[in-house]
Design a protein around this motif. Structure first.
Motif, mmCIF file in Angstrom:
data_model
loop_
_atom_site.group_PDB
_atom_site.id
_atom_site.type_symbol
_atom_site.label_atom_id
_atom_site.label_comp_id
_atom_site.label_asym_id
_atom_site.label_seq_id
_atom_site.Cartn_x
_atom_site.Cartn_y
_atom_site.Cartn_z
ATOM 1 N N ALA A 34 0.833 -1.212 0.000
ATOM 2 C CA ALA A 34 0.000 0.000 0.000
ATOM 3 C C ALA A 34 0.864 1.257 0.000
ATOM 4 N N PHE A 35 1.923 1.243 0.809
ATOM 5 C CA PHE A 35 2.834 2.384 0.850
ATOM 6 C C PHE A 35 3.490 2.601 -0.518
ATOM 7 N N LEU A 36 3.995 1.523 -1.106
ATOM 8 C CA LEU A 36 4.640 1.637 -2.416
ATOM 9 C C LEU A 36 3.649 2.079 -3.489
ATOM 10 N N PHE A 37 2.398 1.650 -3.382
ATOM 11 C CA PHE A 37 1.387 2.067 -4.342
ATOM 12 C C PHE A 37 1.166 3.573 -4.281
ATOM 13 N N PHE A 38 1.055 4.112 -3.077
ATOM 14 C CA PHE A 38 0.780 5.544 -2.948
ATOM 15 C C PHE A 38 2.000 6.410 -3.247
ATOM 16 N N VAL A 39 3.196 5.893 -2.990
ATOM 17 C CA VAL A 39 4.400 6.691 -3.215
ATOM 18 C C VAL A 39 4.930 6.531 -4.638
ATOM 19 N N PHE A 40 5.006 5.287 -5.132
ATOM 20 C CA PHE A 40 5.654 5.032 -6.415
ATOM 21 C C PHE A 40 4.719 4.551 -7.514
ATOM 22 N N GLY A 41 3.533 4.116 -7.166
ATOM 23 C CA GLY A 41 2.590 3.648 -8.174
ATOM 24 C C GLY A 41 2.354 2.148 -8.114
#
Length: 91
Positions: A34-41
């Motif tokens: 979820a973190f990577l989705f919001f930060v990097f896509g």
């Protein structure tokens, strides 16, 4: 004397993940995705989940090929793939 016995049992307990460790690892994997989705896509999130999914499938198939039953193979794959997070939890 009880404290000494407890101290000698801790290293083996730390090195062997249990089901609670694997559940925590699955939670950490989802949070990381979820973190990577919001930060990097979405591509970064998919790759992070794919690494753990690949480890899960690889360990499960390996155990299945070498004679363990299906349920035990899936359990070993789950503990192996997501139990690694126990090293980062500090619990």
């Amino acid at each position: 004397m009880a404290d000494e016995k407890q101290e000698t049992e801790i290293p083996g307990e730390v090195l062997t993940p249990d089901l609670g460790d694997a559940h925590f690892g699955l939670l950490c994997t989802c949070a990381m995705a979820a973190f990577l989705f919001f930060v990097f896509g979405s591509v970064a999130a998919i790759w992070s989940v794919a690494v753990f999914a690949f480890a899960f499938v690889l360990i499960s198939v390996f155990n299945l090929v070498f004679g363990q039953g299906f349920v035990q193979s899936v359990r070993c794959g789950y503990l192996g793939a997501f139990g690694i997070w126990q090293w980062f939890s500090g619990w």
